[in-house]
Scaffold this motif. Structure first.
Motif, short mmCIF file in Angstrom:
data_model
loop_
_atom_site.label_atom_id
_atom_site.label_comp_id
_atom_site.label_asym_id
_atom_site.label_seq_id
_atom_site.Cartn_x
_atom_site.Cartn_y
_atom_site.Cartn_z
N PRO A 107 2.45 -1.43 2.83
CA PRO A 107 2.24 -1.48 1.38
C PRO A 107 2.64 -2.80 0.74
N THR A 108 3.53 -3.56 1.39
CA THR A 108 3.94 -4.85 0.84
C THR A 108 3.12 -6.01 1.41
N GLY A 109 2.18 -5.73 2.31
CA GLY A 109 1.30 -6.77 2.82
C GLY A 109 1.53 -7.12 4.28
N THR A 112 -3.58 -4.39 -0.57
CA THR A 112 -2.78 -5.59 -0.81
C THR A 112 -3.65 -6.84 -0.77
N VAL A 113 -3.12 -7.93 -1.35
CA VAL A 113 -3.80 -9.23 -1.38
C VAL A 113 -2.86 -10.28 -0.82
N PHE A 172 3.41 6.66 -2.62
CA PHE A 172 2.38 5.63 -2.58
C PHE A 172 2.72 4.55 -3.60
N ARG A 173 2.06 3.40 -3.45
CA ARG A 173 2.20 2.31 -4.41
C ARG A 173 0.85 2.07 -5.08
N PRO A 174 0.84 1.82 -6.39
CA PRO A 174 -0.40 1.35 -7.02
C PRO A 174 -0.85 0.06 -6.34
N VAL A 175 -2.17 -0.13 -6.24
CA VAL A 175 -2.68 -1.24 -5.45
C VAL A 175 -3.18 -2.37 -6.34
N GLU A 176 -3.43 -3.52 -5.72
CA GLU A 176 -3.88 -4.71 -6.43
C GLU A 176 -5.39 -4.80 -6.54
#
Length: 489
Positions: free
Chosen positions: A234-236, A266-267, A401-405
């Motif tokens: 989730p952090t890339g 992720t970006v 979950f994490r909101p995404v970019e």
């Protein structure tokens, strides 16, 4: 003989429980179909009963009851303490594969892309209808075909109008490109298939992220590649581990989704992108940049593609209009050095003589305002992303979950249990979801689900409602059956 992997068999079984009738009869019918098709050839040993029952979210008694009619038909053999296997006499006239193997297409694609009526599709992340802009572009394409100009319709490397438009598209965004550096393909999947076929031999090492796009993993499995992986959560992406793996293994190919990553959203930042490209150039490793989701970033503009950081590096860009427009358009492309594009075109030519001309002319028209189309699509996706996040927080607050970019999917962690087993329960509640193990080269992320947010808000609400009901049933661990809307749940 080692049993067939339980996860693989679950994917082969697919949507077996989405129908009318007792679960054990539905399961027996699907197993019979697999045996009839040769996908479970004679001699294949089935997984241990407790493990398979757990993966299918049914009781062991349901599994045993499913086996019994197949045993009576002579399709299965069972022995106390030894397990269950496909009978050696089963379909002796069917061309057999090696026990425990499947055909070239991963069963996930065949069994989850088109769920039956009444099942909400959350397993496939693709638009379900073309935008009005595409219909207008097709009209322009039809008008161009009506012009009195000789054209046999065979363009193995792509129609000149689309190759020119794509070269201009990249050049305007800072990556100088000539039409000779573009190969038009029938979707990004064919682009990846051509690259794997040309650059990867059996036993070659290939480097990917984990998790990653499952279509790429299936191509690498089919090519008998050795797949190395670096975590991308989730952090890339773990960039340190990636550069180290490139230096140590010198893979035949490296594959990344650096923008709006599938499935985590992720970006990869610009500074990290430069390091990735430098590592690929230093060690002469072809680096595939999958940009299919690249135009769907939320808010600020995403960093440029990897090729923009060093036009002399061995970066190969794969693009498509399947996510920003519609998958049914079937237009993808490869941007690479002209010599590589020429080799790929020679490889592609005997397969199809060139992709559909009308689709290519429509795609060339769309490229005139691709940025505007992408902004409108990304805005719609962001609203649906926010809606799904709110619905999950309200109905399933213990899911993490994490909101995404950007992109199209959330990467959700279940608080306990196995996502593959839960996916079976979810299917019986009328919603198809993709478990995390199918996106991991080593079957990891067993506690994860990929949830797309492409549906309209009211459909997302209904999907979350069904998921919440499925989660309650899964936690109770009561694999009984209820009939709802004609579905066995």
């Amino acid at each position: 003989m080692k049993p067939i992997d339980a996860s693989l068999l679950v994917f082969q079984l697919g949507r077996w429980s989405a129908g009318r009738g007792p679960l054990h009869l539905l399961l027996a019918r699907r197993l019979r179909e697999l045996i009839d098709a040769g996908d479970l050839p004679p001699g294949t040993r089935l997984p241990p009963e407790r493990e398979l029952a757990h993966r299918l979210a049914v009781g062991r008694a349901t599994l045993v009851a499913a086996y019994e009619p197949l045993r009576l038909e002579g399709l299965l053999q069972r022995r106390q303490g030894s397990g269950t296997w496909v009978a050696p006499s089963a379909l002796a006239d069917t061309p057999a594969r090696s026990p425990g193997t499947v055909g070239t297409a991963h069963p996930m694609f065949l069994n989850f892309l088109e769920p039956p009526d009444g099942v909400i599709q959350l397993a496939c992340a693709a638009p379900d209808a073309p935008p009005v802009e595409l219909l207008d572009a097709y009209r322009v394409g039809l008008a161009r075909l009506a012009e009195p100009a000789p054209d046999l319709g065979y363009h193995p490397a792509g129609h000149p109008a689309l190759r020119t438009a794509l070269a201009r598209h990249y050049t305007e965004r800072g990556t100088a490109t000539e039409p000779e550096q573009i190969l038009v393909t029938t979707g990004a999947q064919q682009a990846l298939a051509l690259l794997v076929r040309l650059l990867v031999a059996p036993g070659d090492r290939v480097l990917v992220e984990a998790p990653t796009y499952p279509g790429a993993l299936e191509l690498l499995r089919e090519a008998a590649a050795v797949v190395d992986w670096v975590p991308s959560g989730p952090t890339g992406l773990d960039a340190e581990a990636w550069c180290r793996a490139v230096a140590e293994h010198r893979p035949a190919l490296a594959y990344l989704v650096p923008t709006c990553h599938n499935p985590t959203g992720t970006v990869v930042p610009s500074l990290v992108r430069r390091r990735l490209v430098e590592a690929a150039r230093r060690h002469e490793v072809p680096l595939v940049d999958d940009e299919v989701l690249g135009s769907l970033a939320f808010g600020t503009t995403a960093p440029p593609g990897l090729a923009a950081f060093d036009t002399d590096a061995p970066v190969i860009t794969v693009g498509s209009l399947s996510k920003v427009a519609w998958g049914g358009l079937r237009v993808g492309w490869i941007r690479a050095g002209a010599p590589l594009v020429s080799r790929l075109a020679r490889l592609k030519a005997p397969q199809d003589f060139g992709s559909n001309v009308l689709s290519q002319l429509g795609a060339a028209e769309l490229l005139h305002d691709l940025d505007g189309l992408a902004r409108r699509r990304a805005g719609q996706l962001r609203r649906r992303h926010d809606h799904l996040c709110a619905a999950l927080a309200r109905r399933l607050p213990d899911w993490d979950f994490r909101p995404v970019e950007g992109g199209q999917t959330l990467w959700v962690r279940l608080p306990d249990g196995d996502a593959s087993a839960f996916a079976q329960t979810a299917l019986r509640h009328g919603v198809a979801v993709l478990p995390g193990a199918s996106l991991h080269p080593a079957g990891g992320d067993a506690d994860r689900l990929r949830l797309p947010f492409l549906l309209a808000e009211e459909e997302l609400d209904e999907a979350v409602s069904r998921l919440a009901a499925a989660w309650r049933g899964y936690q109770k661990d009561e694999p009984g059956q209820v009939v709802m809307n004609g579905l066995a749940v």
